[in-house]
Design a protein around this motif. Sequence first.
Motif, short mmCIF file in Angstrom:
data_model
loop_
_atom_site.label_atom_id
_atom_site.label_comp_id
_atom_site.label_asym_id
_atom_site.label_seq_id
_atom_site.Cartn_x
_atom_site.Cartn_y
_atom_site.Cartn_z
N ASP A 126 0.84 -1.21 0.00
CA ASP A 126 0.00 0.00 0.00
C ASP A 126 0.87 1.25 0.00
OD1 ASP A 126 -2.26 -1.54 0.01
OD2 ASP A 126 -2.57 -1.44 2.18
N MET A 127 1.95 1.23 0.80
CA MET A 127 2.84 2.39 0.85
C MET A 127 3.48 2.64 -0.50
SD MET A 127 6.21 3.51 0.97
CE MET A 127 7.24 2.16 1.52
N LEU A 128 3.94 1.58 -1.18
CA LEU A 128 4.64 1.73 -2.45
C LEU A 128 3.70 2.19 -3.57
CD1 LEU A 128 7.05 -1.35 -2.35
CD2 LEU A 128 7.67 1.06 -2.16
N THR A 129 2.43 1.81 -3.47
CA THR A 129 1.49 2.27 -4.50
C THR A 129 1.14 3.74 -4.34
OG1 THR A 129 -0.35 1.46 -3.13
CG2 THR A 129 0.46 -0.01 -4.87
N SER A 130 1.52 4.31 -3.20
CA SER A 130 1.26 5.73 -2.97
C SER A 130 2.37 6.62 -3.51
CB SER A 130 1.06 6.00 -1.47
OG SER A 130 2.29 5.85 -0.77
N VAL A 131 3.48 6.02 -3.94
CA VAL A 131 4.58 6.79 -4.51
C VAL A 131 4.78 6.36 -5.97
CG1 VAL A 131 5.73 7.06 -2.28
CG2 VAL A 131 6.38 5.16 -3.78
N LYS A 132 5.57 7.12 -6.69
CA LYS A 132 5.82 6.78 -8.09
C LYS A 132 6.93 5.74 -8.19
CE LYS A 132 6.83 8.76 -12.64
NZ LYS A 132 7.25 9.95 -13.40
N VAL A 133 6.58 4.55 -8.65
CA VAL A 133 7.56 3.48 -8.86
C VAL A 133 7.76 3.33 -10.37
CG1 VAL A 133 8.10 1.04 -8.57
CG2 VAL A 133 6.95 2.30 -6.72
N ASP A 134 8.93 3.68 -10.84
CA ASP A 134 9.20 3.62 -12.28
C ASP A 134 9.70 2.25 -12.73
OD1 ASP A 134 8.54 6.08 -13.55
OD2 ASP A 134 10.15 7.05 -12.45
N CYS A 135 10.36 1.52 -11.82
CA CYS A 135 10.96 0.23 -12.23
C CYS A 135 10.86 -0.78 -11.09
CB CYS A 135 12.42 0.45 -12.62
SG CYS A 135 13.27 -1.06 -13.18
N LEU A 136 10.42 -1.98 -11.43
CA LEU A 136 10.43 -3.12 -10.50
C LEU A 136 11.47 -4.10 -11.00
CD1 LEU A 136 9.29 -4.77 -8.12
CD2 LEU A 136 7.59 -5.70 -9.72
N THR A 137 12.55 -4.27 -10.23
CA THR A 137 13.65 -5.14 -10.62
C THR A 137 13.64 -6.40 -9.77
OG1 THR A 137 15.05 -3.30 -11.32
CG2 THR A 137 16.16 -5.34 -10.74
N ILE A 138 13.65 -7.55 -10.43
CA ILE A 138 13.69 -8.84 -9.72
C ILE A 138 15.06 -9.46 -9.92
CG2 ILE A 138 12.63 -11.12 -9.52
CD1 ILE A 138 10.08 -9.87 -10.75
N ASP A 139 15.89 -9.39 -8.88
CA ASP A 139 17.24 -9.95 -8.94
C ASP A 139 17.19 -11.43 -8.57
OD1 ASP A 139 19.91 -9.93 -9.45
OD2 ASP A 139 20.49 -8.79 -7.68
N GLU A 140 18.20 -12.19 -8.99
CA GLU A 140 18.26 -13.64 -8.76
C GLU A 140 16.96 -14.30 -9.24
OE1 GLU A 140 21.08 -14.78 -7.94
OE2 GLU A 140 22.05 -13.01 -7.10
N ALA A 141 16.55 -13.96 -10.45
CA ALA A 141 15.24 -14.37 -10.97
C ALA A 141 15.11 -15.88 -11.18
CB ALA A 141 14.95 -13.64 -12.28
N HIS A 142 16.21 -16.61 -11.17
CA HIS A 142 16.11 -18.07 -11.31
C HIS A 142 15.33 -18.69 -10.16
CE1 HIS A 142 19.77 -17.36 -8.90
NE2 HIS A 142 19.37 -18.43 -8.24
N CYS A 143 15.20 -17.95 -9.04
CA CYS A 143 14.44 -18.45 -7.89
C CYS A 143 12.96 -18.62 -8.22
CB CYS A 143 14.60 -17.50 -6.70
SG CYS A 143 16.29 -17.35 -6.06
#
Length: 724
Positions: A126-143
């Motif tokens: 909820d907190m993150l949807t209240s701010v502008k998020v330009d990029c969602l990065t998923i590191d170690e994506a093989h998981c």
Amino acid sequence: MRQTDPDIILKTVFGYDEFRPLQSDIIQNVLNRKYTLVIMPTGGGKSLCYQIPALIFDGLTVVVSPLISLMTDQVEQLVELGVPALFLNSTLSNEEYSKNISLVKQNKVKLLYLAPEALLKPGLLDMLTSVKVDCLTIDEAHCISEWGHDFRPEYRQLADVRKYFKNSVCMALTATATPRVQKDIKNSLNFESSNEYIGSFNRVNLFINIIPKADPNEQTISFLKQYPDQSGIIYCFSRKQVDNLCDNLTGEGFSVRPYHAGLSDEDRKKNQELFIKDDVQIIVATIAFGMGINKPNVRFVIHYDLPKSIENYYQEIGRAGRDGLRSECLLLFSYADIRKIKFFINQKQDDEKRIANIHLNALLQFAETDICRRIPLLTYFGETFCPKHCEMCDNCLSEDTELTDISTHAQKFLSCVKRTGEIFGAGHIIDVLRGSEAKKILKFGHQDLSTYGIGKDLSKKQWFSLSRQFLHKGLMSQDMEYGGLKLTSKAWNVFKGDEKVFGIHEIEEVKPAGKITDFGIDFDKILFDELRKLRKEIADDAGVPPYVIFPDKTLMEMAAYFPRQLNSLRNIHGIGEQKLKKYGFIFLEIICNYCEENGIEENPKPVRQKQKSQKMTGKRRHIVIGEAYSAGQPIDEIMSEYKIKLLTVLDHLFKYFLEGNAIRPDGLLSLSTVSALQQKVTLKAFDTLGYEFLSPVYKALDEKVDYENLKVLRLYYLGSKDRR
């Protein structure tokens, strides 16, 4: 005014002169807000691919990372560079956590690192949807993938989280993903294949070395003595083995600490920090160690025991040489280790067992190959690697080793295998040959065999080395579950004296990949040590690892070019504007004093041509060679013009063919030195066995056609086939 040029940010913030392969294209794809899958080797520069866009975007970049240590390391390095980055995890106090949340809400943060479990919490979402998020990065994506070596169920749920960030570009990154895992990641995240970037898995600075495990404790000590005062990691299968080896190495005077799940959280954290901060040189660990470690100056990785899969092996050796400098990866190989892994595999459910066995079999094919190690390793990850001398693995360097007649030793060993019933492993056979009085020998009455004690002239190490060679040469087969040896039909020719066996009589001493100081740059060792001491003092005062201040490569360049002014320091690798302001004068003082005391003048660093201009003005060598040959230039003229050997020309032409170009067969047969009949047999073998790998053809022809002739005939085969 915020900088929006990636090239300028690369230099002024990170201190690098040019992008590595694919980085610039990936960054542009992210800035164009296209979903992006990045498969790059460990140490290949994945982090920059989202860190630079984060500094260009107006809003926040959220980075999903699986380990606290990885988040901490990334944030420490970014803060040192002057980048507003932070993390939210369980290590923070309530006050610190609330403060970081407040900074995010005030748009004062560019990169926010979170564990997947944290991102899934409704309150944080909820907190993150209240701010502008330009990029969602998923590191170690093989998981994300059940076919990955480190599957985590919470990663699967990240696909659902994406609906909260509909206006954000999403990117996924990993260093270890087979084609099957790559497909699984894309399907899970609904990525388009047109936006995937797969870099080469080939870590050219890593020397890959696999030797038979004979006396592992002594072999390890011998190896470590060749790397004094260097950082390294030793991986063991069990906690008990970690503790035993750590005690042994401590007794030998090595700077070493253990790391495994049996230690308290406090002890594990303390030992890891000692290693990261260069207060301890060696960590002996189970596979639980290292995923969040970004220490660039790890000079070696030893696998004391067999890893569980190629993915595990690749990820673990990837912790060596992240600074791009020469490093060594040693694996001690034995069939006893296979039995241990098999035991644990058999405890799994059917589907898990099947996947684990596939992984193990692929690892064994890699460990037992007699061709360049990089061929099966890179093939596993879906990358074509031309069969040539990489000069950075044991197989490529051992092909020129002089072989001796070991037929008598083979007859002794094979005879003992037969007389003991073809049910025992190499260790027992060697005990019989060397006249051991072990209880197992007496229990089976093997002290009464004619082969008992006939091999006392060789040490246990030598016999183990020979037994591995007999297996490779197909004189014996080995039961994968119990380790028992059985003779093959080929063994009888040796018994009868109809066939000689040639091999290496003495077990070779484990040697490092090159001189410890052979880092590709000629630097002043005394000045380097002084700079390293200064770096350690600054790092200790700041409570960060030394490499966060400057990596070794930066200090080496300082000690090679002796910069005397701030402008000269700007040209040194890894020095951006923020670090120049913080540390420039401190390091210049040491350098200037040293130069004045020793009468040394500044040695200006050569300005390298930008990679972009190279792409515009030149072609890769194999394309130049291929086009010259296609235009009718004879191979001998190509060899003369480019000052290269025939084998090199053949390798270039094969690579040229693999990229979809035709090869003309004219004149190739004249380069072959085998008979017309043998040429015909070889070409037929390519029809049956394929042309991708030469080793199967070499063996099928009883090793009578050497590799140079095979490469010539393969090109003729491909050229002729293309014209049919």
